[in-house]
Every structure is written in structure tokens, then in C-alpha cells.
Design an enzyme around this catalytic site. Structure first.
Site, mmCIF file in Angstrom:
data_model
loop_
_atom_site.group_PDB
_atom_site.id
_atom_site.type_symbol
_atom_site.label_atom_id
_atom_site.label_comp_id
_atom_site.label_asym_id
_atom_site.label_seq_id
_atom_site.Cartn_x
_atom_site.Cartn_y
_atom_site.Cartn_z
ATOM 1 N N ASP A 1 4.406 106.140 0.746
ATOM 2 C CA ASP A 1 4.515 106.919 -0.229
ATOM 3 C C ASP A 1 3.240 107.132 -1.022
ATOM 4 O O ASP A 1 2.646 107.691 -0.503
ATOM 5 C CB ASP A 1 5.560 105.995 -1.386
ATOM 6 N N ASN B 1 3.836 113.298 -0.128
ATOM 7 C CA ASN B 1 3.272 112.173 -0.589
ATOM 8 C C ASN B 1 2.038 111.941 -0.155
ATOM 9 O O ASN B 1 1.516 112.445 0.812
ATOM 10 C CB ASN B 1 4.198 110.973 -0.484
ATOM 11 N N ARG C 1 11.226 120.356 -6.640
ATOM 12 C CA ARG C 1 10.654 119.705 -7.969
ATOM 13 C C ARG C 1 9.227 119.323 -7.125
ATOM 14 O O ARG C 1 9.128 119.036 -6.131
ATOM 15 C CB ARG C 1 11.174 118.723 -8.668
ATOM 16 N N GLU D 1 5.877 106.454 -11.227
ATOM 17 C CA GLU D 1 5.121 107.169 -10.340
ATOM 18 C C GLU D 1 3.620 107.734 -11.057
ATOM 19 O O GLU D 1 3.629 107.448 -12.190
ATOM 20 C CB GLU D 1 5.698 108.618 -9.856
ATOM 21 N N ASN E 1 6.213 116.441 -6.598
ATOM 22 C CA ASN E 1 5.991 115.296 -6.514
ATOM 23 C C ASN E 1 4.725 114.662 -6.504
ATOM 24 O O ASN E 1 4.082 114.787 -7.657
ATOM 25 C CB ASN E 1 6.709 114.916 -4.929
#
Length: 294
Positions: free
Chosen positions: A198, A148, A99, A17, A101
Site C-alpha cells: 500500500d 499506491n 476516484r 490514508e 488514491n
């Protein structure tokens, strides 16, 4: 137009990522969230290097010769030269199961990023804006399962994001400086493409290149939401992308192998690798934290 990228770094990331192009170094940086690793690729030599991180970083940004990163429930600075990490802020209001992203730098130089439930069971992901004077403020956007795409149009007037689980690419009107976002619209729905939106990147023509998780492809969306180009991959789970090289015409794509069965991995062994493909429209120069773009 269909294009097929090549694998340039078979790193086998569990969850690759946060690709970040560094023009001053000529390097491509990205992370493997699940393994708490930072990767570096040098396109001039083809060499890669891996660094151990003290947190599961999920998104990266340029900052004064170092790397600003968000991971777990905090923001920090990492210096690859010394491999030293300094925590800047913690997200004290976030649920313990959350968490960070995806994220990105806004036109005014602030750092925008999102959070998500790491187990992907509860829609409790939030949006934040972090400024160079250390101010951390929530953005007034609805909570989602997986945050995202944190991208802006070339003039900064439009903010793009994704509600991945709902398979929607969203656009908002953006007020530069205040960070105010209004006028929510669905730019594109990806259900019929059998993929989940995404990470994304905006090119110099204002089009949004978006990864489609589980669909083995990236699509280029015009500002009107039309698909005019498609990239097919040898990996089913592209996660994010960015433009790089001196002319910003190389599209670097991170991928994942998380959640894939052994038979799936046998048939798609390059899953988790870094891919690259040349395109005809350049991207935008990467923004740096704390520096507004004129």
C-alpha cells in the site's frame, strides 16, 4: 529488527490514508477517504481534531500554508483555518467509477497521484503529474487496479510505486524536471508475506518503508529490495505512513477497518487508528507543492 508501534489516536477510520507531516505546525494530518473527513493529531498534547470535507480526499500535500489534496476526480486546496475548499482542476478523462488514491510530491515540486476503480473490479487506474503552473498530464505508466506509493529516492533518480493487486513494489528510473519514467523493475514481491503493498515512505538512507495491507505489518526495503526491518501492528490493514516530529524519527501509520467483519473488529478493535513508532533512521523532510528541492 522487530518493532511494535502504539496507538496514538483511536479514530476508527473506515479508510485512513494520506498521512502528512507539517513541520511548521508540528501536526500530523490524514484523511478518512470513505467518510470524507480530515484528521489532525498534535503529538505535543495528544489532541486530535476532525474536519468535514466536501470531497472524499485521498492524498495530501503541503502548499503555501494550506493543504493541497486530490479526491474523487479533482484536485483542490483546503484551508484548515477557515475550512474553505477551492477546486483547482477536474479529471475530465477519468471514468465516472474512478476516484483518486495515493500521491506525493516529486523533487521538482510537481504533484504526482493515481486513480483507481472505486469498486476495485476493473484495472483502469491511471497516473498523473500536476505542476504549479496548472498543467495536468498523464504519466506513461500501465493502468492498474489500485495505484499506491508515490515516493522518490533521496536524489530523485528513482520513482517507487505499487501495483497493489499484483503484490508488486515497483521501481523506475526518473528524469527530474520532465517526469519521464523508464526501466521498470520489480523491487519486491509481497505474495509470500501474505500482504498487499500500500502506501510507503523513504528514509534518509534511501530505504522504502512499505505498508502491507492484510498482513499487519510494515517492511523496510533496501534499494536492492531486501527486507531488513519489520514492524508488526495491532491492526491488520495498515494503509500508509510518513515520518514526523522535529527529528523525523517518528513513523506515523494510518490504518483501515473497511471490509472487516464484526468478529475481526472485535479481535482487532484498534483497526482504523493512527499509530506511531520511534525509529533510528530519520525520514526525509516533506516536500512542498511548487517548490523544487535543491
Amino acid at each position: 529488527m522487530f518493532m511494535t508501534p502504539e496507538c496514538v489516536a483511536p479514530t476508527g477510520c473506515t479508510l485512513g490514508e494520506g498521512p502528512l507531516w507539517s513541520p511548521s505546525e508540528g501536526f500530523l494530518w490524514w484523511v478518512d477517504i470513505k467518510r470524507a473527513k480530515l484528521h489532525r493529531y498534535n503529538p505535543r498534547t495528544g489532541n486530535t481534531r476532525r474536519y468535514d470535507l466536501p470531497i472524499r480526499a485521498s492524498t495530501l500535500a503541503l502548499f503555501d500554508g494550506n493543504i493541497l489534496m486530490a479526491g474523487e476526480r479533482e484536485i483542490g486546496i483546503y484551508d484548515p483555518a477557515t475550512e474553505a475548499y477551492e477546486r483547482l482542476r477536474t479529471l475530465d478523462a477519468e471514468p465516472i467509477s474512478n476516484r483518486t488514491n495515493d500521491g506525493g510530491i516529486a523533487p521538482d515540486g510537481s504533484f504526482w497521484f493515481g486513480t483507481m476503480d472505486d469498486a476495485q473490479k476493473v484495472a483502469q487506474g491511471n497516473y498523473y503529474r500536476y505542476t504549479s503552473d496548472g498543467k495536468l498530464e498523464p504519466l506513461r505508466l500501465p493502468s492498474v487496479m489500485i495505484t499506491n506509493t508515490f515516493q522518490f529516492s533521496p536524489d530523485g533518480s528513482v520513482f517507487y510505486t505499487c501495483d497493489s493487486v499484483e503484490q508488486e513494489v515497483l521501481s523506475f528510473q526518473h528524469e527530474i524536471g520532465t517526469g519521464k519514467v523508464t526501466d521498470r523493475k520489480v523491487l519486491a514481491n509481497t505474495f509470500e508475506l501474505s500482504g498487499y503493498p500500500d502506501g510507503s515512505a523513504v528514509d534518509s538512507e534511501g530505504c522504502l518503508w512499505t505498508c502491507l495491507w492484510d498482513a499487519s505489518r510494515i517492511v523496510r526495503l533496501t534499494p536492492d529490495g531486501e527486507i531488513d526491518r519489520t514492524i508488526t501492528l495491532a491492526a491488520p490493514r495498515p494503509t500508509s505512513l510518513t515520518f514526523g516530529d522535529e527529528d523525523l524519527k517518528t513513523l506515523f501509520i494510518t490504518t483501515a477497518r473497511a471490509g472487516m467483519s464484526f468478529p475481526q473488529l472485535d479481535s482487532r478493535p484498534l483497526s482504523g487508528s493512527l499509530f506511531a513508532v520511534r525509529v533510528d533512521v530519520p525520514g526525509l523532510p516533506p516536500r512542498e507543492f511548487g517548490k523544487a528541492r535543491e
